[in-house]
Write an enzyme that holds these catalytic residues in place. Structure first.
Site, PDB file in Angstrom:
ATOM      1  CG  HIS A  17      24.782  37.009  33.511  1.00 13.50           C
ATOM      2  ND1 HIS A  17      25.365  38.104  34.095  1.00 13.50           N
ATOM      3  CD2 HIS A  17      25.670  36.556  32.595  1.00 13.50           C
ATOM      4  CE1 HIS A  17      26.559  38.308  33.566  1.00 13.50           C
ATOM      5  NE2 HIS A  17      26.768  37.385  32.638  1.00 13.50           N
ATOM      6  CE  LYS A  41      39.892  36.499  34.015  1.00 20.14           C
ATOM      7  NZ  LYS A  41      38.702  36.274  33.226  1.00 20.14           N
ATOM      8  NE  ARG A  90      27.688  40.115  25.552  1.00 20.64           N
ATOM      9  CZ  ARG A  90      28.652  40.439  26.375  1.00 20.64           C
ATOM     10  NH1 ARG A  90      28.395  41.155  27.431  1.00 20.64           N
ATOM     11  NH2 ARG A  90      29.892  40.063  26.156  1.00 20.64           N
ATOM     12  CB  SER A 127      29.363  42.109  34.143  1.00 26.15           C
ATOM     13  OG  SER A 127      28.406  41.097  34.273  1.00 26.15           O
TER      14      SER A 127
END
Length: 156
Positions: A17, A41, A90, A127
């Site tokens: 990030h 969430k 990614r 993460s």
């Protein structure tokens, strides 16, 4: 003036990030790192904690600010007059998902998305994976800015 939004969950922010923040900072006059807020969430770090970590790691970049957003990203982009959404990629699976999202965002609002390929040394870092390794006692310091690493260890 060019303004971009780099959205994400950032739970926690990783070196990947930070790499995207640095590269976006060099490409745009202003970058807003926007941490998504969704009460439904389950996250390890609360909204204020994620904003604090992001603010600390973005401090070296004078044209980067940190905020939270709720609801549709394109609505947030309109509210801050951002012309571009920045996304780090990614892998090919990231691209497949993010391309559809970028096309929908463009259709809904006219806001374009810029994809930044992740630096090779961050391509496998997420993460979620970092949290899983840390919970099991594995070393994650190479994947996180030092301030984030210390907060993650304290949280666990």
């Amino acid at each position: 003036m060019s303004r971009a939004v780099f959205p994400g969950t950032f739970d926690p922010p990783t070196n990947g990030h930070l790499d995207v923040i640095a590269r976006a900072s060099a490409a745009f006059d202003e970058v807003i790192v926007a941490a998504g807020v969704n009460q439904a969430k389950q996250r390890l770090f609360g909204d204020d904690e994620r904003v604090a970590m992001l603010t600390e790691i973005a401090q070296p970049f004078g044209n980067v600010t940190v905020a939270t957003f709720e609801g549709l990203l394109v609505d947030y982009c309109r509210s801050v007059d951002a012309q571009v959404i920045v996304k780090g990629l990614r892998s090919g699976s990231d691209y497949d998902y993010e391309l559809r999202m970028a096309q929908m965002n463009r259709r809904l609002s006219g806001v374009d998305t810029l994809f930044l390929p992740t630096a090779p040394d961050h391509g496998y870092v997420s993460s979620s994976l970092v949290k899983e390794i840390a919970k099991l006692g594995g070393p994650v310091d190479a994947f996180l800015p030092p301030a984030v690493h210390s907060r993650l260890l304290a949280k666990l």
